[in-house]
Motif scaffolding. Structure first.
Motif, mmCIF file in Angstrom:
data_model
loop_
_atom_site.group_PDB
_atom_site.id
_atom_site.type_symbol
_atom_site.label_atom_id
_atom_site.label_comp_id
_atom_site.label_asym_id
_atom_site.label_seq_id
_atom_site.Cartn_x
_atom_site.Cartn_y
_atom_site.Cartn_z
ATOM 1 N N ALA A 178 46.562 61.581 29.037
ATOM 2 C CA ALA A 178 46.982 60.723 30.150
ATOM 3 C C ALA A 178 46.342 61.167 31.463
ATOM 4 O O ALA A 178 45.889 60.339 32.266
ATOM 5 C CB ALA A 178 48.507 60.736 30.265
ATOM 6 N N THR A 179 46.282 62.478 31.709
ATOM 7 C CA THR A 179 45.698 62.967 32.957
ATOM 8 C C THR A 179 44.204 62.694 33.010
ATOM 9 O O THR A 179 43.658 62.349 34.067
ATOM 10 C CB THR A 179 45.970 64.475 33.106
ATOM 11 O OG1 THR A 179 47.373 64.718 32.978
ATOM 12 C CG2 THR A 179 45.499 64.985 34.461
ATOM 13 N N ALA A 180 43.532 62.823 31.877
ATOM 14 C CA ALA A 180 42.095 62.525 31.837
ATOM 15 C C ALA A 180 41.833 61.057 32.158
ATOM 16 O O ALA A 180 40.876 60.731 32.878
ATOM 17 C CB ALA A 180 41.532 62.881 30.467
ATOM 18 N N VAL A 181 42.662 60.167 31.644
ATOM 19 C CA VAL A 181 42.502 58.737 31.944
ATOM 20 C C VAL A 181 42.681 58.485 33.439
ATOM 21 O O VAL A 181 41.871 57.791 34.073
ATOM 22 C CB VAL A 181 43.506 57.901 31.133
ATOM 23 C CG1 VAL A 181 43.578 56.469 31.663
ATOM 24 C CG2 VAL A 181 43.120 57.888 29.661
ATOM 25 N N LEU A 182 43.722 59.051 34.026
ATOM 26 C CA LEU A 182 43.979 58.837 35.456
ATOM 27 C C LEU A 182 42.849 59.408 36.308
ATOM 28 O O LEU A 182 42.454 58.798 37.309
ATOM 29 C CB LEU A 182 45.314 59.479 35.839
ATOM 30 C CG LEU A 182 46.561 58.841 35.209
ATOM 31 C CD1 LEU A 182 47.798 59.654 35.551
ATOM 32 C CD2 LEU A 182 46.726 57.401 35.676
ATOM 33 N N ALA A 183 42.321 60.562 35.907
ATOM 34 C CA ALA A 183 41.216 61.159 36.671
ATOM 35 C C ALA A 183 39.977 60.276 36.611
ATOM 36 O O ALA A 183 39.298 60.058 37.627
ATOM 37 C CB ALA A 183 40.903 62.552 36.127
ATOM 38 N N GLN A 184 39.682 59.740 35.440
ATOM 39 C CA GLN A 184 38.491 58.899 35.306
ATOM 40 C C GLN A 184 38.649 57.599 36.086
ATOM 41 O O GLN A 184 37.702 57.141 36.733
ATOM 42 C CB GLN A 184 38.209 58.598 33.837
ATOM 43 C CG GLN A 184 36.891 57.866 33.619
ATOM 44 C CD GLN A 184 36.487 57.814 32.162
ATOM 45 O OE1 GLN A 184 37.037 58.516 31.328
ATOM 46 N NE2 GLN A 184 35.508 56.979 31.846
ATOM 47 N N VAL A 185 39.839 56.998 36.044
ATOM 48 C CA VAL A 185 40.058 55.764 36.792
ATOM 49 C C VAL A 185 39.961 56.018 38.291
ATOM 50 O O VAL A 185 39.374 55.217 39.036
ATOM 51 C CB VAL A 185 41.424 55.160 36.432
ATOM 52 C CG1 VAL A 185 41.768 54.010 37.369
ATOM 53 C CG2 VAL A 185 41.428 54.677 34.987
ATOM 54 N N ALA A 186 40.530 57.139 38.743
ATOM 55 C CA ALA A 186 40.432 57.478 40.165
ATOM 56 C C ALA A 186 38.972 57.644 40.578
ATOM 57 O O ALA A 186 38.548 57.181 41.643
ATOM 58 C CB ALA A 186 41.221 58.755 40.454
ATOM 59 N N ARG A 187 38.182 58.286 39.719
ATOM 60 C CA ARG A 187 36.764 58.471 40.023
ATOM 61 C C ARG A 187 36.048 57.119 40.085
ATOM 62 O O ARG A 187 35.220 56.872 40.968
ATOM 63 C CB ARG A 187 36.130 59.353 38.950
ATOM 64 C CG ARG A 187 34.715 59.777 39.240
ATOM 65 C CD ARG A 187 34.650 60.933 40.207
ATOM 66 N NE ARG A 187 35.283 62.129 39.681
ATOM 67 C CZ ARG A 187 35.648 63.171 40.413
ATOM 68 N NH1 ARG A 187 35.446 63.145 41.726
ATOM 69 N NH2 ARG A 187 36.220 64.227 39.877
ATOM 70 N N MET A 188 36.365 56.233 39.135
ATOM 71 C CA MET A 188 35.735 54.911 39.117
ATOM 72 C C MET A 188 36.080 54.121 40.375
ATOM 73 O O MET A 188 35.273 53.317 40.850
ATOM 74 C CB MET A 188 36.197 54.138 37.874
ATOM 75 C CG MET A 188 35.672 54.706 36.560
ATOM 76 S SD MET A 188 36.569 54.068 35.113
ATOM 77 C CE MET A 188 36.181 52.320 35.228
ATOM 78 N N GLY A 189 37.286 54.358 40.906
ATOM 79 C CA GLY A 189 37.714 53.644 42.104
ATOM 80 C C GLY A 189 37.291 54.293 43.397
ATOM 81 O O GLY A 189 37.680 53.837 44.482
ATOM 82 N N GLY A 190 36.500 55.374 43.336
ATOM 83 C CA GLY A 190 36.034 56.042 44.546
ATOM 84 C C GLY A 190 37.040 56.986 45.164
ATOM 85 O O GLY A 190 36.814 57.510 46.265
ATOM 86 N N LEU A 191 38.160 57.238 44.473
ATOM 87 C CA LEU A 191 39.192 58.154 44.990
ATOM 88 C C LEU A 191 38.880 59.568 44.511
ATOM 89 O O LEU A 191 39.577 60.154 43.678
ATOM 90 C CB LEU A 191 40.576 57.699 44.521
ATOM 91 C CG LEU A 191 40.959 56.265 44.884
ATOM 92 C CD1 LEU A 191 42.302 55.889 44.250
ATOM 93 C CD2 LEU A 191 41.033 56.104 46.398
ATOM 94 N N HIS A 192 37.832 60.150 45.053
ATOM 95 C CA HIS A 192 37.307 61.397 44.505
ATOM 96 C C HIS A 192 38.240 62.577 44.778
ATOM 97 O O HIS A 192 38.344 63.487 43.936
ATOM 98 C CB HIS A 192 35.909 61.657 45.069
ATOM 99 C CG HIS A 192 34.943 60.572 44.739
ATOM 100 N ND1 HIS A 192 34.573 60.275 43.443
ATOM 101 C CD2 HIS A 192 34.292 59.677 45.534
ATOM 102 C CE1 HIS A 192 33.716 59.265 43.451
ATOM 103 N NE2 HIS A 192 33.535 58.884 44.705
ATOM 104 N N ALA A 193 38.902 62.597 45.919
ATOM 105 C CA ALA A 193 39.835 63.695 46.189
ATOM 106 C C ALA A 193 40.995 63.667 45.194
ATOM 107 O O ALA A 193 41.419 64.710 44.673
ATOM 108 C CB ALA A 193 40.347 63.599 47.624
ATOM 109 N N VAL A 194 41.499 62.466 44.936
ATOM 110 C CA VAL A 194 42.586 62.335 43.958
ATOM 111 C C VAL A 194 42.090 62.747 42.572
ATOM 112 O O VAL A 194 42.785 63.459 41.831
ATOM 113 C CB VAL A 194 43.098 60.882 43.929
ATOM 114 C CG1 VAL A 194 44.122 60.693 42.808
ATOM 115 C CG2 VAL A 194 43.708 60.508 45.268
#
Length: 629
Positions: A178-194
């Motif tokens: 679950a955490t890996a999915v959220l990290a990848q989605v955040a990266r795709m959305g440009g939320l790099h700090a998150v």
């Protein structure tokens, strides 16, 4: 249960499993004999006749993998996926078994079947944390970002901590996925700090899982690759070449260990090799090493060839540019007439369509169409993938029509879509996908030209899609909505009362099939309200008006104050209420009551006027007698 006189399914399962076990022990059974026993299983369409069959599938697939019979396990899983479409109740197996079976399908690239297993469970069943985590991974691979994020958050919330301080394998595994999915989605959305914060959190979960299971456990190796990939994306964004290389080293080591433990052609080993190829390619670009880039390209081609033997290559494991480069090279290297040429043409066309969607570059779309035509031309008429390739081409042509307005593209899209549907048997697992694409083209033709024949055919296609989809399938309500829209258009075009009656029944079914908290529920309510008001306007049916008011009130109540559609839904409710007031003879007195009670500021806000009117006493059909006299 099998028909009388047919094979005993329990015996067939047992024969296949026993043969695989004996072959694995070297007990006078050849791999060819194992293949024969599995082929017997795949001859029956009632393969899934009991809840325990999920365990048989998982166990038999694992045995086939150990024997290196990957193509046989692929054929078995494709047949099982078709059986799920034909026999939806078979999905109602034990939740743990269903979850593991979904993982098996996902590992081998059968994402639609995996999604069906994870979302098509019996109504009222409990979503376990593991099921939600696996659903998040599958939805992300299918590019359904919203559902992936929702499932990932719910998975983390659903984890039940073990008693004491010890974390369990299941608990850590859910957190990793679950955490890996959220990290990848955040990266795709440009939320790099998150994303970086989530990667730090992911590292803690992975370290604890590895300590618990040991470094050579396949689940530990998969988790290490997941963490290394997340680190790689973080380092790439930051431009830190040393971190990029370090992530690549971890993935290379995990790939080596995974291949040694599971075999080089095991689906998990191939997945890691695909990731390794991508990281090595990117590292070569960052370091500017031509020699390393040549090696990375060779590794990509080797991985493609090995995965192609299992039909397991996942082009989305690469970026779009890398995928297009690899597939162009593959097409150039494969002679015309070779059966693999159409496969790589199709993948190249898909990647080019994705580039058009991401960039809006029309050249990518035009090339995708030419590549799609070549893929269809290279596919024999009786090939099982011909309908899918025709549908991909039709989708590209529809995109060209939307982008350029070129009617020739739409005409060709319709002809290609019609050929795809004609080439698909009724029991094909993706029949509804082909029907939907064809129906969209027909409705686009009607919208552009007003051609009633196109609309008539769109309605027939919509009915076929609804009939081919089980009531509990997630896409059933989507097909209902499309059919309802076409039927209402038919009524508006021709005044056909039967089309309106059918539209109302279809829209009622769509409302009933959508949970109240689903974002599409209010859309179906609004469409139903419109159809009911049309019936009242045509026939004066008081029951239709009463139901329309009830439905429109529900639609308004479910629409946020700042939603762009709120004004339109209030307008429909206002129209329905005024029609009821006029019909009951109380319009003048009710309006006076309304005028006396509203605040002065309402004079400047028409939405507030409509909302106040909507709060008047609801209609009571028993009071309609005065108006009827």
């Amino acid at each position: 249960m099998a028909d009388a006189g047919g094979p005993d399914l329990t015996g067939a399962w047992q024969d296949a499993i026993t043969a695989a076990e004996r072959a694995l022990r070297g007990d006078r059974v050849t791999r060819a004999q194992v293949v024969t026993t599995v082929e017997v299983l795949c001859e029956d369409l009632q393969l899934l006749d009991r809840p325990s069959v999920g365990r048989h599938i998982n166990y038999l697939v694992s045995l086939l993998d150990f024997l290196g019979l990957y193509d046989t396990s692929r054929v078995l899983l494709e047949h099982v996926a078709s059986c799920f479409v034909l026999d939806p109740p078979a999905l109602n197996m034990d939740a743990a078994v269903r979850n593991q079976l979904a993982v098996t399908f996902a590992e081998r690239g059968h994402l639609p079947a995996a999604a069906r297993l994870l979302t098509g469970s019996a109504k009222g069943s409990v979503w376990t944390a593991a099921t939600l985590a696996n659903q998040a991974c599958v939805m992300l691979r299918r590019r359904d970002i919203e559902r992936a994020v929702d499932a990932a958050f719910r998975a983390r919330q659903a984890v039940v901590p073990a008693e004491g301080d010890d974390e369990t394998e299941e608990e850590l595994d859910v957190h990793v996925l679950a955490t890996a999915v959220l990290a990848q989605v955040a990266r795709m959305g440009g939320l790099h700090a998150v994303a970086d914060e989530l990667v730090d959190e992911l590292e803690g979960f992975v370290r604890r899982l590895v300590r618990l299971l040991g470094g050579d456990h396949p689940k530990s190796l998969s988790a290490l690759v997941t963490l290394a990939w997340a680190e790689f994306e973080s380092a790439r964004e930051a431009g830190e070449s040393q971190r990029i290389e370090r992530a690549g080293d971890v993935i290379a080591l995990a790939a080596q260990r995974m291949s040694a433990i599971l075999g080089t052609e095991h689906p998990r080993s191939l997945s890691v090799l695909q990731i390794m190829a991508t990281v090595e390619h990117e590292t070569a670009w960052v370091l500017g090493s031509d020699r390393r880039l040549q090696g990375a390209n060779a590794l990509m081609r080797a991985t493609v060839r090995r995965a192609d033997g299992l039909r397991r290559w996942d082009p989305w494991s690469l970026g779009l540019d890398e995928t297009i480069e690899v597939e162009r090279a593959a097409v150039a290297a494969i002679p015309v007439g070779h059966p693999d040429r159409a496969v790589h043409l199709t993948r190249l066309g898909n990647a080019l369509q994705a580039r058009f969607k991401h960039t809006g570059n029309p050249e990518a779309l035009f090339e995708a169409i030419e590549v799609g035509r070549a893929a269809v031309a290279a596919t024999p008429d009786d090939h099982r993938d011909r309908a899918a390739r025709l549908t991909i081409l039709s989708s590209a042509l529809q995109a060209r029509f939307k982008h350029t307005g070129n009617p020739e593209a739409l005409f060709e899209a319709i002809e290609v879509g019609r050929a795809a549907v004609a080439a698909t048997p009724d029991d094909h697992p993706y029949k509804t996908v082909f029907l939907t694409s064809f129906g969209n083209a027909l409705q686009a033709m009607f919208a552009r030209t007003g051609d009633a024949e196109a609309l008539f055919e769109a309605i027939e296609v919509g009915r076929a899609a609804v009939a081919a989809t089980p009531d509990d399938h997630p896409d059933h309500v989507v097909h209902l909505a499309r059919l309802g829209t076409a039927l209402q258009a038919m009524f508006a075009r021709t005044g056909d009362a039967e089309a309106l009656d059918e539209a109302i029944e279809v829209e009622r079914a769509a409302v009933a099939a959508t949970p109240d908290d689903h974002p599409d529920h209010v859309v179906h309510l609004a469409r139903l309200g419109t159809a009911l008001l049309s019936r009242f306007a045509r026939t004066g049916d008081a029951d239709a008006l009463s139901e329309a008011i009830e439905v429109e009130r529900a639609a308004v109540a479910a629409t946020p104050d700042d939603h762009p559609d709120r004004a339109a839904r209030l307008t429909n409710l206002n129209f329905a209420l005024q029609a009821w007031l006029a019909r009951s003879g109380n319009l003048h007195s009710q309006w006076e009551r309304f005028e006396r009670t509203r605040a002065m500021q309402d004079f400047e806000d028409p939405l507030a006027v409509w909302e106040r009117l909507a709060r008047l006493a609801p209609p009571d059909p028993s009071h309609d007698s005065d108006a009827d006299r």
